[in-house]
Design a protein around this motif. Structure first.
Motif, PDB file in Angstrom:
ATOM      1  N   GLY A 135       0.742  -1.181  -0.067  1.00 43.08           N
ATOM      2  CA  GLY A 135       0.094  -0.044  -0.063  1.00 43.08           C
ATOM      3  C   GLY A 135       0.686   1.046   0.165  1.00 43.08           C
ATOM      4  O   GLY A 135       0.506   2.231  -0.840  1.00 43.08           O
ATOM      5  N   TRP A 136       1.866   1.285   0.857  1.00 46.36           N
ATOM      6  CA  TRP A 136       2.887   2.496   0.752  1.00 46.36           C
ATOM      7  C   TRP A 136       3.536   2.596  -0.406  1.00 46.36           C
ATOM      8  O   TRP A 136       3.347   3.765  -0.945  1.00 46.36           O
ATOM      9  CB  TRP A 136       3.925   2.232   1.840  1.00 46.36           C
ATOM     10  CG  TRP A 136       4.745   3.283   2.075  1.00 46.36           C
ATOM     11  CD1 TRP A 136       4.407   4.529   1.898  1.00 46.36           C
ATOM     12  CD2 TRP A 136       5.969   3.335   3.089  1.00 46.36           C
ATOM     13  NE1 TRP A 136       5.460   5.429   2.248  1.00 46.36           N
ATOM     14  CE2 TRP A 136       6.353   4.711   3.048  1.00 46.36           C
ATOM     15  CE3 TRP A 136       6.452   2.310   3.782  1.00 46.36           C
ATOM     16  CZ2 TRP A 136       7.446   4.881   3.824  1.00 46.36           C
ATOM     17  CZ3 TRP A 136       7.607   2.626   4.368  1.00 46.36           C
ATOM     18  CH2 TRP A 136       8.113   3.913   4.416  1.00 46.36           C
ATOM     19  N   LEU A 137       3.886   1.507  -0.984  1.00 43.77           N
ATOM     20  CA  LEU A 137       4.566   1.494  -2.347  1.00 43.77           C
ATOM     21  C   LEU A 137       3.604   2.370  -3.467  1.00 43.77           C
ATOM     22  O   LEU A 137       4.156   3.209  -4.259  1.00 43.77           O
ATOM     23  CB  LEU A 137       5.333   0.525  -3.153  1.00 43.77           C
ATOM     24  CG  LEU A 137       5.934   0.578  -3.992  1.00 43.77           C
ATOM     25  CD1 LEU A 137       7.108   1.644  -4.353  1.00 43.77           C
ATOM     26  CD2 LEU A 137       6.371  -0.693  -4.734  1.00 43.77           C
ATOM     27  N   GLU A 138       2.487   1.847  -3.347  1.00 46.22           N
ATOM     28  CA  GLU A 138       1.336   2.422  -4.374  1.00 46.22           C
ATOM     29  C   GLU A 138       1.054   3.720  -4.049  1.00 46.22           C
ATOM     30  O   GLU A 138       0.779   4.644  -5.121  1.00 46.22           O
ATOM     31  CB  GLU A 138       0.124   1.480  -4.127  1.00 46.22           C
ATOM     32  CG  GLU A 138      -1.075   1.691  -5.051  1.00 46.22           C
ATOM     33  CD  GLU A 138      -0.658   2.010  -6.528  1.00 46.22           C
ATOM     34  OE1 GLU A 138      -1.287   3.000  -7.222  1.00 46.22           O
ATOM     35  OE2 GLU A 138       0.033   1.016  -7.101  1.00 46.22           O
ATOM     36  N   LYS A 139       1.160   4.049  -2.863  1.00 51.20           N
ATOM     37  CA  LYS A 139       0.926   5.573  -2.680  1.00 51.20           C
ATOM     38  C   LYS A 139       2.204   6.443  -3.143  1.00 51.20           C
ATOM     39  O   LYS A 139       1.838   7.208  -3.720  1.00 51.20           O
ATOM     40  CB  LYS A 139       0.792   5.992  -1.038  1.00 51.20           C
ATOM     41  CG  LYS A 139       0.480   7.010  -0.720  1.00 51.20           C
ATOM     42  CD  LYS A 139       0.525   7.436   0.657  1.00 51.20           C
ATOM     43  CE  LYS A 139       0.241   8.778   1.077  1.00 51.20           C
ATOM     44  NZ  LYS A 139       0.279   9.122   2.508  1.00 51.20           N
ATOM     45  N   ILE A 140       3.399   5.971  -3.072  1.00 56.28           N
ATOM     46  CA  ILE A 140       4.395   6.849  -3.521  1.00 56.28           C
ATOM     47  C   ILE A 140       4.205   6.632  -5.243  1.00 56.28           C
ATOM     48  O   ILE A 140       4.610   7.891  -5.565  1.00 56.28           O
ATOM     49  CB  ILE A 140       5.795   6.252  -3.056  1.00 56.28           C
ATOM     50  CG1 ILE A 140       5.897   6.336  -1.449  1.00 56.28           C
ATOM     51  CG2 ILE A 140       6.812   6.834  -3.578  1.00 56.28           C
ATOM     52  CD1 ILE A 140       6.975   5.302  -0.697  1.00 56.28           C
ATOM     53  N   ARG A 141       4.006   5.533  -5.440  1.00 51.41           N
ATOM     54  CA  ARG A 141       4.107   5.795  -7.060  1.00 51.41           C
ATOM     55  C   ARG A 141       3.052   6.441  -7.603  1.00 51.41           C
ATOM     56  O   ARG A 141       3.230   7.234  -8.644  1.00 51.41           O
ATOM     57  CB  ARG A 141       3.580   4.148  -7.430  1.00 51.41           C
ATOM     58  CG  ARG A 141       3.639   3.946  -8.946  1.00 51.41           C
ATOM     59  CD  ARG A 141       2.920   2.647  -9.490  1.00 51.41           C
ATOM     60  NE  ARG A 141       1.645   2.785  -9.422  1.00 51.41           N
ATOM     61  CZ  ARG A 141       0.653   3.541  -9.997  1.00 51.41           C
ATOM     62  NH1 ARG A 141       1.186   4.233 -10.854  1.00 51.41           N
ATOM     63  NH2 ARG A 141      -0.753   3.511  -9.801  1.00 51.41           N
ATOM     64  N   ARG A 142       1.826   6.590  -6.944  1.00 59.93           N
ATOM     65  CA  ARG A 142       0.856   7.488  -7.524  1.00 59.93           C
ATOM     66  C   ARG A 142       0.967   8.990  -7.277  1.00 59.93           C
ATOM     67  O   ARG A 142       0.789   9.933  -8.089  1.00 59.93           O
ATOM     68  CB  ARG A 142      -0.515   7.523  -6.595  1.00 59.93           C
ATOM     69  CG  ARG A 142      -1.442   6.215  -7.034  1.00 59.93           C
ATOM     70  CD  ARG A 142      -2.821   6.238  -6.262  1.00 59.93           C
ATOM     71  NE  ARG A 142      -2.685   6.988  -4.821  1.00 59.93           N
ATOM     72  CZ  ARG A 142      -2.712   6.172  -3.982  1.00 59.93           C
ATOM     73  NH1 ARG A 142      -2.810   4.521  -4.131  1.00 59.93           N
ATOM     74  NH2 ARG A 142      -2.845   6.379  -2.685  1.00 59.93           N
ATOM     75  N   LEU A 143       2.223   9.420  -6.580  1.00 57.80           N
ATOM     76  CA  LEU A 143       2.754  10.641  -6.390  1.00 57.80           C
ATOM     77  C   LEU A 143       4.116  10.928  -6.986  1.00 57.80           C
ATOM     78  O   LEU A 143       4.465  11.959  -7.322  1.00 57.80           O
ATOM     79  CB  LEU A 143       2.938  11.188  -4.681  1.00 57.80           C
ATOM     80  CG  LEU A 143       1.808  10.944  -4.188  1.00 57.80           C
ATOM     81  CD1 LEU A 143       2.068  11.366  -2.456  1.00 57.80           C
ATOM     82  CD2 LEU A 143       0.571  11.861  -4.581  1.00 57.80           C
ATOM     83  N   ASP A 144       4.629   9.863  -7.927  1.00 55.42           N
ATOM     84  CA  ASP A 144       5.696  10.022  -8.598  1.00 55.42           C
ATOM     85  C   ASP A 144       5.288  10.300 -10.177  1.00 55.42           C
ATOM     86  O   ASP A 144       5.254   9.762 -10.936  1.00 55.42           O
ATOM     87  CB  ASP A 144       6.310   8.568  -8.575  1.00 55.42           C
ATOM     88  CG  ASP A 144       7.812   8.518  -9.244  1.00 55.42           C
ATOM     89  OD1 ASP A 144       8.214   9.706  -9.519  1.00 55.42           O
ATOM     90  OD2 ASP A 144       8.287   7.519  -9.235  1.00 55.42           O
ATOM     91  N   PHE A 145       5.010  11.730 -10.043  1.00 53.26           N
ATOM     92  CA  PHE A 145       4.624  12.147 -11.375  1.00 53.26           C
ATOM     93  C   PHE A 145       5.745  12.311 -12.647  1.00 53.26           C
ATOM     94  O   PHE A 145       5.440  12.388 -13.668  1.00 53.26           O
ATOM     95  CB  PHE A 145       4.175  13.526 -11.312  1.00 53.26           C
ATOM     96  CG  PHE A 145       3.230  13.990  -9.848  1.00 53.26           C
ATOM     97  CD1 PHE A 145       2.039  13.071 -10.071  1.00 53.26           C
ATOM     98  CD2 PHE A 145       3.602  14.637  -8.834  1.00 53.26           C
ATOM     99  CE1 PHE A 145       1.273  13.235  -8.926  1.00 53.26           C
ATOM    100  CE2 PHE A 145       2.763  14.929  -7.854  1.00 53.26           C
ATOM    101  CZ  PHE A 145       1.448  14.290  -8.019  1.00 53.26           C
ATOM    102  N   TYR A 146       6.875  12.024 -12.188  1.00 49.09           N
ATOM    103  CA  TYR A 146       7.869  12.288 -13.249  1.00 49.09           C
ATOM    104  C   TYR A 146       8.934  11.166 -13.162  1.00 49.09           C
ATOM    105  O   TYR A 146      10.150  11.310 -13.607  1.00 49.09           O
ATOM    106  CB  TYR A 146       8.719  13.632 -12.980  1.00 49.09           C
ATOM    107  CG  TYR A 146       7.744  14.951 -13.108  1.00 49.09           C
ATOM    108  CD1 TYR A 146       7.334  15.146 -14.518  1.00 49.09           C
ATOM    109  CD2 TYR A 146       7.337  15.453 -11.971  1.00 49.09           C
ATOM    110  CE1 TYR A 146       6.351  16.166 -14.594  1.00 49.09           C
ATOM    111  CE2 TYR A 146       6.417  16.658 -12.214  1.00 49.09           C
ATOM    112  CZ  TYR A 146       5.936  16.980 -13.479  1.00 49.09           C
ATOM    113  OH  TYR A 146       5.003  18.103 -13.709  1.00 49.09           O
ATOM    114  N   GLY A 147       8.690  10.051 -12.636  1.00 45.58           N
ATOM    115  CA  GLY A 147       9.565   8.895 -12.599  1.00 45.58           C
ATOM    116  C   GLY A 147      11.019   8.949 -11.862  1.00 45.58           C
ATOM    117  O   GLY A 147      12.049   9.233 -12.607  1.00 45.58           O
ATOM    118  N   ALA A 148      10.874   8.964 -10.477  1.00 46.78           N
ATOM    119  CA  ALA A 148      11.724   9.136 -10.049  1.00 46.78           C
ATOM    120  C   ALA A 148      13.054   7.860  -9.993  1.00 46.78           C
ATOM    121  O   ALA A 148      12.561   6.802 -10.328  1.00 46.78           O
ATOM    122  CB  ALA A 148      11.598   9.383  -8.133  1.00 46.78           C
ATOM    123  N   ALA A 149      14.516   8.189  -9.745  1.00 41.03           N
ATOM    124  CA  ALA A 149      15.421   7.204  -9.927  1.00 41.03           C
ATOM    125  C   ALA A 149      15.103   6.005  -9.164  1.00 41.03           C
ATOM    126  O   ALA A 149      15.376   4.681  -9.794  1.00 41.03           O
ATOM    127  CB  ALA A 149      16.649   7.948  -9.629  1.00 41.03           C
TER     128      ALA A 149
END
Length: 188
Positions: A135-149
């Protein structure tokens, strides 16, 4: 190059009570906003973000504060990259924290395996922890608008945690079957 557009929110709220300021900051960070400086933040221009920021603007006014919401675009590609880099850096910080929790998860499985603690209760607890990680990774992924490294590494580590838990589960099942076969019955 497609023109990148952002929503720029500037706000000022009374210092007291501080809990309201903190709640506002958390809400904006929860949307994935990056702060250019205190009280000045950006989000990519989407209808969803516009609705959310209009609500925030209303909340700021309700706190006897001031808010201005603008649409913004970079002057040149270098300026766009500076802002995108800020978004990526914020997400990478969250991914690093996530990866640290993966370390903790892996250490917990290793500890239970070393102790030969193969119980359904422990399996259930670790399964809950894995669901939290997902769930935590999904939340981060939803906020990763520009593809973090670190996005790819985080996905790989989660997959590794899933495999680790699957392996642990098989050992739990085998231990419980062995216990039943030896006449020990189910665990209490």
């Amino acid at each position: 190059m497609t023109t990148v557009k952002w929503l720029l929110l500037t706000y000022k709220v009374p210092a007291d009570p501080s809990r309201r300021r903190v709640a506002l900051w958390r809400k904006l960070k929860g949307l994935g906003a990056v702060y250019l400086q205190g009280g000045v933040c950006l989000l990519p221009r989407t209808d969803e973000h516009l609705r959310a920021l209009k609500i925030v603007e209303h909340e700021v006014v309700g706190m006897a504060g001031e808010a201005v919401l603008l649409e913004s675009a970079p002057l040149d590609p270098a300026q766009a990259e500076k802002v995108v880099a800020r978004f990526r850096a914020d997400r990478d910080e969250e991914y690093r924290e996530f990866l640290g929790r993966c370390d903790d998860f892996e250490a917990e499985i290793a500890k239970e395996t070393e102790a030969r603690h193969f119980t359904y209760a422990e399996l259930e607890e670790n399964d809950v922890d894995l669901r939290k990680l997902k769930g935590w990774l999904e939340k981060i992924r939803r906020l990763d608008f520009y593809g973090a490294a670190l996005a790819g590494e985080a996905r790989e580590r989660l997959a590794g945690c899933e495999e680790l838990l699957d392996g642990y589960a098989h050992r739990v099942f085998a231990a419980q079957e062995e216990s039943r076969s030896a006449g020990g019955g189910d665990e209490p």
